[in-house]
Each structure stands twice: as C-alpha cells, then as structure tokens.
Design an enzyme around this catalytic site. Structure first.
Site, PDB file in Angstrom:
ATOM      1  N   GLY A 181       0.758  -1.247   0.000  1.00 39.81           N
ATOM      2  CA  GLY A 181       0.000   0.000   0.000  1.00 39.81           C
ATOM      3  C   GLY A 181       0.781   1.285   0.000  1.00 39.81           C
ATOM      4  N   CYS A 206     -13.334   3.481 -28.642  1.00 40.46           N
ATOM      5  CA  CYS A 206     -14.587   4.186 -28.912  1.00 40.46           C
ATOM      6  C   CYS A 206     -15.382   4.482 -27.665  1.00 40.46           C
ATOM      7  CB  CYS A 206     -15.400   3.383 -29.906  1.00 40.46           C
ATOM      8  SG  CYS A 206     -14.480   3.223 -31.432  1.00 40.46           S
ATOM      9  N   GLU A 207     -14.835   5.270 -26.788  1.00 38.67           N
ATOM     10  CA  GLU A 207     -15.631   5.848 -25.709  1.00 38.67           C
ATOM     11  C   GLU A 207     -14.897   7.046 -25.132  1.00 38.67           C
ATOM     12  OE1 GLU A 207     -15.781   3.668 -21.841  1.00 38.67           O
ATOM     13  OE2 GLU A 207     -15.579   1.926 -23.152  1.00 38.67           O
ATOM     14  N   ARG A 240      -5.639   3.119 -15.818  1.00 32.61           N
ATOM     15  CA  ARG A 240      -5.669   3.854 -14.551  1.00 32.61           C
ATOM     16  C   ARG A 240      -6.324   5.238 -14.649  1.00 32.61           C
ATOM     17  NH1 ARG A 240      -2.151   5.186 -11.646  1.00 32.61           N
ATOM     18  NH2 ARG A 240      -3.025   4.429  -9.698  1.00 32.61           N
ATOM     19  N   GLY A 247       3.799  -3.523  -3.788  1.00 34.11           N
ATOM     20  CA  GLY A 247       3.668  -3.769  -5.225  1.00 34.11           C
ATOM     21  C   GLY A 247       4.095  -2.525  -5.969  1.00 34.11           C
ATOM     22  N   ARG A 248       3.211  -1.534  -5.934  1.00 32.40           N
ATOM     23  CA  ARG A 248       3.417  -0.297  -6.674  1.00 32.40           C
ATOM     24  C   ARG A 248       4.779   0.345  -6.408  1.00 32.40           C
ATOM     25  NH1 ARG A 248      -1.060   2.971  -7.881  1.00 32.40           N
ATOM     26  NH2 ARG A 248      -2.131   1.825  -6.234  1.00 32.40           N
ATOM     27  N   TYR A 284       0.314  -1.872 -12.234  1.00 27.67           N
ATOM     28  CA  TYR A 284      -1.106  -1.876 -12.613  1.00 27.67           C
ATOM     29  C   TYR A 284      -1.324  -1.284 -14.002  1.00 27.67           C
ATOM     30  CZ  TYR A 284      -1.225  -2.749  -7.618  1.00 27.67           C
ATOM     31  OH  TYR A 284      -0.988  -3.270  -6.374  1.00 27.67           O
ATOM     32  N   GLU A 326       4.214  -6.543   1.745  1.00 26.93           N
ATOM     33  CA  GLU A 326       3.682  -6.871   0.420  1.00 26.93           C
ATOM     34  C   GLU A 326       3.656  -5.658  -0.508  1.00 26.93           C
ATOM     35  OE1 GLU A 326      -0.280  -8.325   1.063  1.00 26.93           O
ATOM     36  OE2 GLU A 326       0.354 -10.051   2.237  1.00 26.93           O
TER      37      GLU A 326
HETATM   38  N1  LLP Z   1      -1.404  -6.890  -0.699  1.00 25.58           N
HETATM   39  C1  LLP Z   1      -2.709  -7.011  -0.956  1.00 25.58           C
HETATM   40  C2  LLP Z   1      -3.491  -7.972  -0.188  1.00 25.58           C
HETATM   41  C3  LLP Z   1      -3.302  -6.206  -1.953  1.00 25.58           C
HETATM   42  O1  LLP Z   1      -4.600  -6.327  -2.188  1.00 25.58           O
HETATM   43  C4  LLP Z   1      -2.514  -5.292  -2.674  1.00 25.58           C
HETATM   44  C5  LLP Z   1      -3.086  -4.445  -3.731  1.00 25.58           C
HETATM   45  C6  LLP Z   1      -1.136  -5.212  -2.381  1.00 25.58           C
HETATM   46  C7  LLP Z   1      -0.615  -6.020  -1.372  1.00 25.58           C
HETATM   47  C8  LLP Z   1      -0.196  -4.295  -3.090  1.00 25.58           C
HETATM   48  O2  LLP Z   1      -0.529  -2.966  -2.892  1.00 25.58           O
HETATM   49  P1  LLP Z   1       0.469  -1.809  -3.416  1.00 25.58           P
HETATM   50  O3  LLP Z   1       1.737  -1.892  -2.603  1.00 25.58           O
HETATM   51  O4  LLP Z   1       0.716  -2.051  -4.847  1.00 25.58           O
HETATM   52  O5  LLP Z   1      -0.280  -0.562  -3.170  1.00 25.58           O
HETATM   53  N2  LLP Z   1      -5.206  -1.176  -9.598  1.00 25.58           N
HETATM   54  C9  LLP Z   1      -5.028  -0.172  -8.576  1.00 25.58           C
HETATM   55  C10 LLP Z   1      -4.381  -0.728  -7.332  1.00 25.58           C
HETATM   56  C11 LLP Z   1      -5.089  -1.938  -6.759  1.00 25.58           C
HETATM   57  C12 LLP Z   1      -4.421  -2.492  -5.526  1.00 25.58           C
HETATM   58  C13 LLP Z   1      -4.981  -3.805  -5.135  1.00 25.58           C
HETATM   59  N3  LLP Z   1      -4.336  -4.470  -4.044  1.00 25.58           N
HETATM   60  C14 LLP Z   1      -4.239   0.988  -9.167  1.00 25.58           C
HETATM   61  O6  LLP Z   1      -3.897   0.949 -10.341  1.00 25.58           O
HETATM   62  O7  LLP Z   1      -3.978   1.973  -8.473  1.00 25.58           O
END
Ligand code: LLP
Length: 431
Positions: free
Chosen positions: A253, A360-361, A329, A292-293, A389, A290
C-alpha cells in the site's frame, strides 16, 4: 508556460527516464531506438530501478526479521518476478495463475509465497498446499473451513494467518481502500480471536500469523502505524491464548508521487518502516511486507506514438496509439500520469490538450486539459509511472492486441513479452 516544460524535465530526472542528447532514455537506452526496434505501444521497465527499490525495503527493515513478498498483481511479468525472486523476494499472490507465474519465474521462491484474496477456490488452495507456500491469508470463516477440508484431503497441514480488518481509514481512492469494516476484505478484528480458537479444532490448520492490508497508494504513514498497533495487540492476545504466532503480514500500500514533484524514495521507505516500527513496538515476529506499486511503478513507462492532433471547438485532442485498454488507470481512477515527449522540448510551444486513445468511448483518455509540448503525428510520448497496474490491467477491448514489454538492464534491452497479434486474440474462440 516555460515553467511547465522545466517541470516536466525535472520530473523525469527522479526516475530512470532521463533526457540524454535531448532524447528520452530509460537508463542508457534511447526510447527512439526502442520504438524503432519493438514498435508502439510498448511497456519499458528499468531493471536497476526495481532492484534499487527492493533494496530500499531490505535496508529499511534490516533490523527486523522480515521478508518482502512483492505483490504480483502490480506487474506479473515473468522477467520481473525472476529478477525479484533472485534478489531474495517472496511473493504475495491472489490466484492460482499468479502461483503458476512464481513457479515458472523462480521456483525456490514458492516457499516464500503468501496467498491473499477474498475468493480462493479449491483448486487454487490445492495447488498452493502442494507447492508448500509460506501461508494462506484467510479472509473468512468459510474460507478457513474450505482450507481445513482441502488440507485434510491432501494430508498437508496449512499454515494460515487471518487477514483482519482493523477498521482504519486510509486516505486514497475509494476503489483501492480496503481497511474499513464496510469493505469486503478481511475479518473484523474483534472476532478474530474466536476464529483462531475455533481453528485449533482441526489438526490440519496451523495458526501461523496475522495479516492486514488497508489499501493502496497510501501517502500518509500514520494509518499503517494504527493498523499495525491493532494487529500487534491481537498477536499478544493470541499468544496468551496459546497460539504460536510467527508472522505479522503488514500488507502493501505504500504510495508514490505520480506528479512532477521531486520524490525521495529512500526517505519514503524510511518513514514507512518507522511507522510500522511504531505500530509493532517490541513485537519480534517475522514481518512480511507486500509492496507492489512502490517497487515497480516508477521503473516503467508506456511508450506511444502520436497518431493525430485534432481540434473540436475549443478543445485540442492528441490521439495516441495507446489507449485505455493498455493503461486503464486514468479512466478507472482518474489517476494522473505525467506525459512527456521523447524528443526533449525546447521550451517554446506548449499547448493544452486532452491526450486520448483510439478506443470508442469518451472515457478513453490519459489526461485532460494537460499542458504539453507541441507534438505532431509520428512523434513519440511516454506515459510515466506505468510500471504498476499498467500491463496487468490491460485488456483486449476493441480487439486491440496488448503491447510488448521490454526490460532494460543498463545498456541492454531484453524483449520480455512479444506484442500480441490479431491471431492471438482469436485462438481461444470456437466458430
Ligand atoms: N497486498 C494485498 C493484499 C493487496 O490487495 C494489494 C493491492 C497489495 C498487497 C499491493 O498494494 P500496493 O503496494 O501495490 O499498493 N489497480 C489499482 C491498485 C489496486 C491495488 C490492489 N491491491 C491501481 O492501479 O492503483
């Protein structure tokens, strides 16, 4: 107007995308050359930036036993998973498909996998049990019962953590906030103890950890501290109840800055680690993270070619060969991505335009009323911070093949995914 251009140049300097000889490069590779070699739209990622971001986490959490379980959903490219796996990462997965990706990319990392998600199916649980993953992050009593049943059937004991919902508000887009009791995620922290107690009835379930994840793209760190403090309190109670809790999974997050303001990534990770430390107090459990981003977003860009510049009334539209199907996004969350020309602007001609794709939107836009250097058909522009993402949320809407992907390693370019063909789009169909 001149100021805007200067800002756009500053933007790219804090990312692996930099101007050299007035041409945008990813590390040492020119984006002009990449467009020529691989076509557009093209996802481009810097391996060194991903490694650096991973190491920032390793350093910031060095004083605690921890594992960084990269959230595969952010970017599930096999090449990127292999890169992170070799650096020592574990993985946070949410499906049988993601499990298979980890197996293919770096098999030894399977034992560092945590399995999240609100709707795990029996076949996915079976595959994860057989792979001997680290832990299941269980999101409901029903799922816990299913896990016990599958574990018994296979004769494999399941290590689990309950994903608790701490009822903490994290300021972010409503679609990606998850830690409030109104959300579908997790189990109310107040009833968690009773569920751990209930779980001891099955010898196939091993209470192993507690997990939490309050949302994504969170810029303030206080909510992380608050959530962790609640989890830590629960862990103490669980230990008093006789459970041998080994792990605390803090979820992901941590947000990035999508704007052109300078971004101090090491400082952000340090702030985050300090906040988690505050929440954890004297807790000594093995910490799972965890992200990601934060690891991959700024390492990536989507390179696209301008197809046309069109005026409708007072509006100017820059039409690119990338569209919402390639990067959803902006359409889905009104997310901001910096958009910069590959040929460095000289500072003279700036226009205000919508940057849109051919789908087309009207929701198919990358930016609205954006000040951008004057571009013409055939010019290349890059959408920055598209490493997370982006490709994982790409679709074939409008029967558009998905982009190719390349990984830059210093001066070397590796094609890590070939461009889809129209034929690929129809291979699963039956006529
Ligand atoms: N752990 C769990 C259980 C999650 O559901 C997520 C993301 C993460 C870790 C990783 O979160 P991060 O560190 O990436 O914030 N598609 C959206 C973001 C969806 C996030 C879903 N869960 C976007 O493009 O902003």
């Amino acid at each position: 107007m001149k100021k805007k251009i200067a800002a756009a140049t500053a933007t790219v300097a804090s990312r692996p995308f930099v101007y050299r000889n007035r041409v945008l490069h990813c590390d040492h590779v020119s984006l002009n050359a990449l467009a020529e070699g691989y076509g557009t739209p093209l996802y481009i990622y810097s391996a060194s930036q991903i490694s650096e971001r991973f190491q920032l986490f390793q350093t910031a959490f060095a004083s605690r036993p921890h594992t960084v379980c990269y959230a595969v959903k952010a970017n599930s490219s096999l090449a990127i998973l292999r890169l992170l796996g070799r650096l020592g990462a574990g993985f946070d997965i949410v499906s049988g498909g993601e499990l298979e990706r980890v197996r293919r990319a770096h098999k030894p990392a399977l034992r560092k996998v945590v399995f999240s998600g609100v709707g795990k199916q029996a076949w996915e649980i079976d595959a994860a049990l057989k792979a001997d993953i680290l832990q299941f992050n269980v999101e409901s009593v029903q799922e816990l019962d299913l896990l016990a049943a599958r574990a018994q059937k296979l004769g494999i004991r399941a290590r689990f953590a309950l994903r608790v919902n701490p009822d903490v508000f994290a300021e972010t887009h409503p679609y990606i906030s998850t830690g409030l009791s109104e959300h579908k995620f997790g189990i109310d922290i107040k009833v968690a103890r009773a569920i751990y107690r209930r779980a001891t009835k099955s010898k196939w379930l091993e209470p192993y950890g507690v997990s939490v994840h309050i949302g994504s793209q969170i810029r303030k760190v206080d909510p992380f501290a608050a959530a962790l403090a609640r989890v830590t309190e629960l862990v103490s109670q669980l230990r008093r109840d006789g459970h041998d809790i080994r792990t605390i999974d803090a979820g992901g997050g941590l947000g990035i800055d999508y704007s052109d303001a300078p971004f101090d990534a090491p400082h952000q990770v340090d702030r985050y680690a300090a906040a988690l430390g505050k929440g954890l107090a004297n807790e000594t459990a093995h910490i799972l993270l965890e992200p990601g981003r934060f690891l991959v977003a700024q390492a990536g860009a989507l390179l696209t070619q301008v197809l046309g510049v069109k005026k409708n009334g007072s509006k100017t539209f820059i039409i690119t060969d990338a569209a919402m199907n390639d990067l959803i996004r902006p359409a889905l969350y009104h997310a901001h991505h910096e958009i910069v020309p590959v040929r460095q602007p000289t500072g003279k001609a700036v226009i205000t335009a919508d940057i849109v794709g051919p789908v087309c939107e009207s929701g198919d836009f990358f930016a609205r009323d954006r000040a951008i250097a004057q571009v013409k058909p055939g010019d290349l522009v890059a959408l920055l911070d598209a490493g997370a993402y982006g490709m994982t949320q790409a679709s074939n809407y409008n029967s558009r093949p998905r982009p190719a992907e390349v990984l830059i390693e210093g001066t070397k370019t590796i094609l890590t995914r070939r461009r889809e063909t129209i034929r690929d789009l129809m291979t699963t169909e039956i006529l």
